[in-house]
Design a protein around this motif. Structure first.
Motif, PDB file in Angstrom:
ATOM      1  N   SER A 152       1.464  21.503  23.403  1.00  7.31           N
ATOM      2  CA  SER A 152       1.892  21.130  22.054  1.00  7.31           C
ATOM      3  C   SER A 152       2.070  22.347  21.155  1.00  7.31           C
ATOM      4  O   SER A 152       2.764  22.276  20.140  1.00  7.31           O
ATOM      5  CB  SER A 152       0.882  20.171  21.420  1.00  7.31           C
ATOM      6  N   THR A 153       1.464  23.485  21.515  1.00  7.27           N
ATOM      7  CA  THR A 153       1.568  24.669  20.669  1.00  7.27           C
ATOM      8  C   THR A 153       2.757  25.543  21.014  1.00  7.27           C
ATOM      9  O   THR A 153       3.367  26.145  20.128  1.00  7.27           O
ATOM     10  CB  THR A 153       0.296  25.519  20.769  1.00  7.27           C
ATOM     11  N   VAL A 154       3.114  25.660  22.293  1.00  4.41           N
ATOM     12  CA  VAL A 154       4.150  26.631  22.653  1.00  4.41           C
ATOM     13  C   VAL A 154       5.272  26.072  23.516  1.00  4.41           C
ATOM     14  O   VAL A 154       6.297  26.731  23.685  1.00  4.41           O
ATOM     15  CB  VAL A 154       3.528  27.853  23.382  1.00  4.41           C
ATOM     16  N   ASN A 155       5.137  24.879  24.079  1.00  4.04           N
ATOM     17  CA  ASN A 155       6.174  24.405  25.000  1.00  4.04           C
ATOM     18  C   ASN A 155       6.141  22.887  25.073  1.00  4.04           C
ATOM     19  O   ASN A 155       5.455  22.304  25.908  1.00  4.04           O
ATOM     20  CB  ASN A 155       5.961  25.011  26.385  1.00  4.04           C
ATOM     21  N   GLN A 156       6.890  22.246  24.196  1.00  2.00           N
ATOM     22  CA  GLN A 156       6.861  20.798  24.115  1.00  2.00           C
ATOM     23  C   GLN A 156       7.951  20.167  24.970  1.00  2.00           C
ATOM     24  O   GLN A 156       8.972  20.779  25.265  1.00  2.00           O
ATOM     25  CB  GLN A 156       7.021  20.360  22.659  1.00  2.00           C
ATOM     26  N   SER A 157       7.700  18.917  25.326  1.00  6.81           N
ATOM     27  CA  SER A 157       8.678  18.138  26.087  1.00  6.81           C
ATOM     28  C   SER A 157       9.587  17.425  25.091  1.00  6.81           C
ATOM     29  O   SER A 157       9.221  16.397  24.521  1.00  6.81           O
ATOM     30  CB  SER A 157       7.953  17.121  26.972  1.00  6.81           C
ATOM     31  N   VAL A 158      10.772  17.998  24.862  1.00  2.00           N
ATOM     32  CA  VAL A 158      11.627  17.475  23.812  1.00  2.00           C
ATOM     33  C   VAL A 158      13.057  17.304  24.299  1.00  2.00           C
ATOM     34  O   VAL A 158      13.492  17.904  25.279  1.00  2.00           O
ATOM     35  CB  VAL A 158      11.643  18.409  22.573  1.00  2.00           C
ATOM     36  N   GLN A 159      13.773  16.481  23.569  1.00  2.00           N
ATOM     37  CA  GLN A 159      15.226  16.398  23.654  1.00  2.00           C
ATOM     38  C   GLN A 159      15.782  16.791  22.293  1.00  2.00           C
ATOM     39  O   GLN A 159      15.283  16.340  21.262  1.00  2.00           O
ATOM     40  CB  GLN A 159      15.693  14.988  24.002  1.00  2.00           C
ATOM     41  N   THR A 160      16.781  17.638  22.304  1.00  2.00           N
ATOM     42  CA  THR A 160      17.390  18.104  21.063  1.00  2.00           C
ATOM     43  C   THR A 160      18.885  17.811  21.103  1.00  2.00           C
ATOM     44  O   THR A 160      19.559  18.147  22.074  1.00  2.00           O
ATOM     45  CB  THR A 160      17.176  19.607  20.867  1.00  2.00           C
ATOM     46  N   LYS A 161      19.365  17.187  20.048  1.00  2.00           N
ATOM     47  CA  LYS A 161      20.791  16.952  19.889  1.00  2.00           C
ATOM     48  C   LYS A 161      21.216  17.559  18.561  1.00  2.00           C
ATOM     49  O   LYS A 161      20.515  17.425  17.556  1.00  2.00           O
ATOM     50  CB  LYS A 161      21.101  15.448  19.874  1.00  2.00           C
ATOM     51  N   GLY A 162      22.385  18.220  18.576  1.00  3.26           N
ATOM     52  CA  GLY A 162      22.768  18.805  17.319  1.00  3.26           C
ATOM     53  C   GLY A 162      24.132  19.434  17.309  1.00  3.26           C
ATOM     54  O   GLY A 162      24.867  19.438  18.306  1.00  3.26           O
ATOM     55  N   LEU A 163      24.444  19.984  16.151  1.00  2.00           N
ATOM     56  CA  LEU A 163      25.691  20.689  15.906  1.00  2.00           C
ATOM     57  C   LEU A 163      25.357  21.963  15.143  1.00  2.00           C
ATOM     58  O   LEU A 163      24.535  21.943  14.213  1.00  2.00           O
ATOM     59  CB  LEU A 163      26.654  19.808  15.107  1.00  2.00           C
ATOM     60  N   GLU A 164      26.014  23.056  15.522  1.00  2.00           N
ATOM     61  CA  GLU A 164      25.821  24.345  14.856  1.00  2.00           C
ATOM     62  C   GLU A 164      27.173  24.959  14.531  1.00  2.00           C
ATOM     63  O   GLU A 164      28.065  24.985  15.384  1.00  2.00           O
ATOM     64  CB  GLU A 164      25.031  25.302  15.750  1.00  2.00           C
ATOM     65  N   ALA A 165      27.328  25.413  13.310  1.00  2.00           N
ATOM     66  CA  ALA A 165      28.570  26.065  12.899  1.00  2.00           C
ATOM     67  C   ALA A 165      28.228  27.369  12.196  1.00  2.00           C
ATOM     68  O   ALA A 165      27.251  27.445  11.449  1.00  2.00           O
ATOM     69  CB  ALA A 165      29.366  25.159  11.961  1.00  2.00           C
ATOM     70  N   GLU A 166      29.051  28.391  12.440  1.00  2.00           N
ATOM     71  CA  GLU A 166      28.802  29.706  11.863  1.00  2.00           C
ATOM     72  C   GLU A 166      30.129  30.376  11.537  1.00  2.00           C
ATOM     73  O   GLU A 166      31.104  30.251  12.284  1.00  2.00           O
ATOM     74  CB  GLU A 166      28.000  30.567  12.835  1.00  2.00           C
ATOM     75  N   MET A 167      30.141  31.104  10.406  1.00  2.00           N
ATOM     76  CA  MET A 167      31.319  31.862   9.994  1.00  2.00           C
ATOM     77  C   MET A 167      30.868  33.224   9.490  1.00  2.00           C
ATOM     78  O   MET A 167      29.872  33.336   8.760  1.00  2.00           O
ATOM     79  CB  MET A 167      32.073  31.114   8.882  1.00  2.00           C
ATOM     80  N   ARG A 168      31.612  34.267   9.900  1.00  2.00           N
ATOM     81  CA  ARG A 168      31.397  35.611   9.360  1.00  2.00           C
ATOM     82  C   ARG A 168      32.765  36.225   9.047  1.00  2.00           C
ATOM     83  O   ARG A 168      33.639  36.236   9.905  1.00  2.00           O
ATOM     84  CB  ARG A 168      30.632  36.493  10.352  1.00  2.00           C
ATOM     85  N   TRP A 169      32.897  36.745   7.828  1.00  2.00           N
ATOM     86  CA  TRP A 169      34.182  37.280   7.396  1.00  2.00           C
ATOM     87  C   TRP A 169      33.941  38.611   6.693  1.00  2.00           C
ATOM     88  O   TRP A 169      33.386  38.668   5.603  1.00  2.00           O
ATOM     89  CB  TRP A 169      34.870  36.291   6.452  1.00  2.00           C
ATOM     90  N   SER A 170      34.371  39.674   7.340  1.00  2.00           N
ATOM     91  CA  SER A 170      34.361  40.993   6.719  1.00  2.00           C
ATOM     92  C   SER A 170      35.710  41.159   6.031  1.00  2.00           C
ATOM     93  O   SER A 170      36.678  41.608   6.631  1.00  2.00           O
ATOM     94  CB  SER A 170      34.137  42.082   7.770  1.00  2.00           C
ATOM     95  N   VAL A 171      35.764  40.762   4.773  1.00  2.00           N
ATOM     96  CA  VAL A 171      37.027  40.701   4.045  1.00  2.00           C
ATOM     97  C   VAL A 171      37.676  42.085   3.992  1.00  2.00           C
ATOM     98  O   VAL A 171      38.865  42.253   4.224  1.00  2.00           O
ATOM     99  CB  VAL A 171      36.800  40.149   2.629  1.00  2.00           C
TER     100      VAL A 171
END
Length: 820
Positions: free
Chosen positions: A635-654
């Motif tokens: 429970s402290t360092v390695n849990q039995s989980v399922q993760t669902k998700g979405l990740e979006a990222e933008m970087r713009w050096s104008v």
């Protein structure tokens, strides 16, 4: 690499860009020159000089790194093992440069949420050890080698990094067993410049940072070239000393970090890279507020009072013997099947506060006591031998060591220690074949990893609520700890494990745009473990034992370079995971049963893109990842989980002045062990006991029971927001002034698994300004500039209904830096 590099330019073309004068020709020239000249403004610092005796390569590709080296277009081998850029890598990845961390005043892992999606981290008793990645504790790697677990043993010294890579999802097969959520790869400062060549001159810098609550930090670094034995030799030295107070009472930080990296080009075909890092940390864990109620979070109203003292011998502490004489765990840790089964009559008078009342509690008053300490010494070393066989053949031997010596005392009733280390040796043989249809890279890697552990912990009589935080510790709340007497440990385990692994990885990069990465790995792990009954309060039934287990990992990824700079990708992987505790320990019963290994699966798809000559980068990923075996977890360092998700990222050096970034994370994390069982054990807070009319009846102990998990939604890991939004921006004027700001908005969350106390949503704004003139730089950072009141959940699975960490108000940092 055609989509992430600008075309090489020749000297005559560069001159052409500056000499054409006709209007029509000038328009055409500007179009070409705007691309060709991009590297001139790509970074805030001048381009590094070439290595000694190196002839200019006019046809060499130029990498656009953007302002603050923030564009993810450089080769990053820490993801799959191949020298591919983040853009080309078919996984959700972010890199954070040292320039970004300095500009935005990033001082701990909690600040990284503004720089990378998927990285919101719950508190683990206030110590920033490892990121929560995709809602579950992640790994920490050092130059691509996995370190010992660090849930809260010491704060990871991110200021010593040249770059941090955050890989979301399990690691490549080439790196060995790892956790489901992902990992943070720490790339230390090195003797080489960004392009890979050794420096041709010495350079360095010294800085001092002071700030709110007696923050004091000194950093110094020096790097440069040497000639040793007729060969090229590079060195990089880094040192940091922090001696700081804290916003919180009874908490301070003394931290020393020493780091060295050396690079010796022995012959044209053979070089060695070696070095290490030493960190000595003295601080305290921070459990935050106890006696948690919704009224405490909403209004700061705290229930005061002290329970009857159990200190019968007058030494100022409660010993386990005194607690047992008063009734033991049956009285002080009463158990009922559910919170609704408790009534006012369920509790012994020994648990009731003798003088209950209420007060407004300061956020500075937390569970840390004047005698609490967390001491950790971390030693890390590496020695790599790299042989270049020509014709794109390379063989590398990586030797790695990481060791920890940890002691942790908390007067409310918890102590532990670790004396653990890991030694790993890995060979990577890499060969690239270039054909008429594309480039094919192959890696084969045998490895052996040995972990030795000695771990003790003491949590049988862990009573958060006996101390009245408005008063402080008294003999009624200060417990005699196992680390103080060398006795009565809950666990005292010694042992070792050995992982024998072999991995292979293939990258098929076809000229028509298709890229396929395939990999596999086999691991066999042997474990030997034993308890020391003489140190334990309750002698175990099984004292010692050994066992073995094995597992397969594999990866399959496909990406395709479309027109307009787009690269869609998909990845399916299975990753072996080793289940161990906070000190890397595996107990004898688990060793005998061979249940210390499991696996996780990842399904991820996304699209990445690069535009405007490499100055604009965007990425979008959707994923579903879960543990295969739900029956075993830490429970402290390695849990039995399922993760669902979405990740979006933008970087713009104008342009060379302006950098903009943004991210969005949508995340749901389900604890599959809880869901399968239909319930989970948790310690109960006031909000979990609907039939108890007087909260002051329970604070002398810690009631517990089962939290029902009737459906999958109830199994969600709490404390992790469903939606997180971030934005950063920085502008540097030509006169040396630079401005920056970062914004993080976080959804409201529940503090614990029972979902009875809600922590409010918040928006966190940090702003800063700096001025650079000659060798000097002056910087001011204001964190939490709007003085938002916000909280961070703490160990939600067990203690989420009982404690919470109140976060810090507005604070200031000021830095003066001298470069030479």
């Amino acid at each position: 690499m055609a989509q992430t590099y600008l075309p090489g330019f020749k000297a005559d073309l560069a001159r052409h860009c500056h000499t054409r004068t006709s209007l029509t020709a000038l328009a055409a020239a500007l179009l070409s020159c705007s691309v060709i000249a991009a590297p001139a403004w790509a970074t805030d610092a001048p381009a590094p000089a070439p290595a000694p005796d190196a002839a200019p390569d006019e046809d060499k590709d130029i990498v656009v790194t953007g302002a603050l080296n923030a564009l993810p277009n450089q080769d990053v081998s820490s993801i799959f093992g191949f020298n591919k850029s983040v853009l080309e890598t078919p996984r959700s990845v972010s890199t954070i440069s040292s320039e970004q961390m300095e500009r935005y005043g990033v001082t701990d892992i909690y600040d990284l949420v503004a720089q990378s999606p998927g990285t919101f981290t719950n508190s683990f008793f206030g110590v920033g050890g490892a990121l929560d990645i995709r809602g579950t504790p992640g790994e920490v790697f050092f130059r691509g080698m996995r370190r010992l677990d660090n849930p809260g043993n010491y704060p990871t010294p991110i200021a010593a990094a040249d770059r941090i890579d955050i890989v979301r999802g399990p690691s490549s097969p080439i790196y060995g067993p790892s956790k489901t959520g992902g990992y943070m790869n720490f790339v230390p400062k090195s003797a080489r410049v960004k392009g890979g060549a050794l420096l041709d001159h010495a350079e360095g810098q010294v800085s001092y940072t002071g700030g709110s609550w007696s923050y004091n930090d000194i950093k110094a670094e020096l790097r440069g070239p040497l000639r040793f034995g007729g060969t090229e030799f590079g060195y990089s030295l880094y040192g940091e000393v922090e001696d700081s107070g804290s916003y919180y009472r009874n908490i301070s930080t003394r931290n020393v970090v020493l780091q060295a990296a050396f690079d010796n080009q022995i012959t044209d075909t053979l070089r060695v890279e070696f070095g290490g890092m030493y960190q000595k940390y003295d601080g305290q864990q921070n459990g935050g507020w106890n006696r948690l109620t919704q009224d405490l979070v909403d209004n700061g109203t705290y229930i005061t009072g002290t329970p009857p003292s159990l200190d019968t011998n007058g030494d100022g502490q409660m010993s386990p013997a005194e607690i047992k004489a008063a009734g033991g765990t049956a009285v002080f840790n009463p158990f009922r099947p559910s919170g609704s089964a408790y009534t006012d009559a369920s509790f012994s008078p020994l648990l009731a506060l003798t003088n209950p009342g209420t007060t407004k509690l300061s956020r500075r008053d937390v569970l840390a006591g004047p005698n609490d300490f967390l001491k950790n010494k971390q030693s890390t070393g590496y020695f790599d031998i790299i042989w270049d066989g020509g014709n794109d053949l390379e063989i590398k031997n990586q030797f790695f060591y990481d060791g920890t010596r940890n002691r942790n005392n908390n007067d409310y009733g918890f102590s532990q220690f670790h004396k653990s280390y890991v030694i790993e040796d890995k060979i990577v043989a890499a060969k690239t074949f270039k054909t008429d249809i594309g480039k094919f890279a192959l890696q084969l890697s045998p490895s052996i990893r040995y972990t030795d552990f000695l771990h003790g912990d003491d949590f049988t009589y862990e009573y958060f609520h006996r101390v009245d935080l408005s008063v402080g510790y008294t003999p009624a709340s200060n417990r005699l700890l196992s680390n103080e007497c060398g006795c009565n440990y809950t666990n005292y385990i010694k042992g070792h494990d050995t992982d024998y692994g072999f991995a292979g990885l293939l990258d098929a990069d076809f000229d028509f745009g298709l890229d396929v990465i395939l990999g596999g790995r086999y691991d066999k792990v042997d474990v030997t473990s034993s308890y020391n009954p003489s140190k334990m309060e309750v002698a175990p039934t099984t004292v010692s034992g050994s066992g073995s287990n094995d597992g397969w990992s594999w990866n399959a990824s496909v990406s395709y370079k479309l027109p307009f700079g787009l690269i869609p990708y998909g990845t399916i992987s299975r990753q072996t995971t080793i289940i161990a505790g906070q000190g890397s320990e595996i107990d004898p019963v688990t060793a005998i049963a061979g249940t210390f290994m499991t696996a996780s699966k990842l399904y991820e798809g996304g699209i990445k893109g690069s535009w405007l000559g490499g100055r604009l980068y965007g990425a979008l990923a959707v994923y579903n990842q879960e543990r295969v075996d739900h029956n075993i977890q830490s429970s402290t360092v390695n849990q039995s989980v399922q993760t669902k998700g979405l990740e979006a990222e933008m970087r713009w050096s104008v342009d060379k002045h302006l950098l903009l970034t943004g991210s969005y994370t949508h995340l749901k994390v389900y604890n599959l062990t809880f869901y399968d069982a239909g319930s989970t054990f948790s310690f109960f807070g006031v909000g979990d006991l609907p039939n108890v009319t007087n909260p002051a009846l329970i604070f002398g102990g810690q009631p517990g029971g089962l939290v029902p998990i009737p459906d999958k939604e109830a199994s969600r890991r709490q404390g992790i927001p469903t939606n997180t939004y971030t934005a950063t921006g920085t502008y540097k004027f030509d006169n040396g002034i630079a401005l920056n700001a970062s914004l993080v908005h976080v959804d409201s969350v529940f503090s614990g698994q029972s979902r009875t106390v809600k922590l409010p949503a918040y928006t966190l704004l940090d702003v800063g300004a700096s001025y650079e003139t000659g060798p000097f730089l002056f910087r001011v950072i204001v964190k939490n500039a709007t003085d938002a009141t916000y909280y961070r959940a703490n160990f939600t699975e067990l203690f989420g209904g009982t404690i919470v960490l109140p976060e810090r108000p507005r604070s200031f940092q000021a830095t003066i830096q001298y470069k030479f």
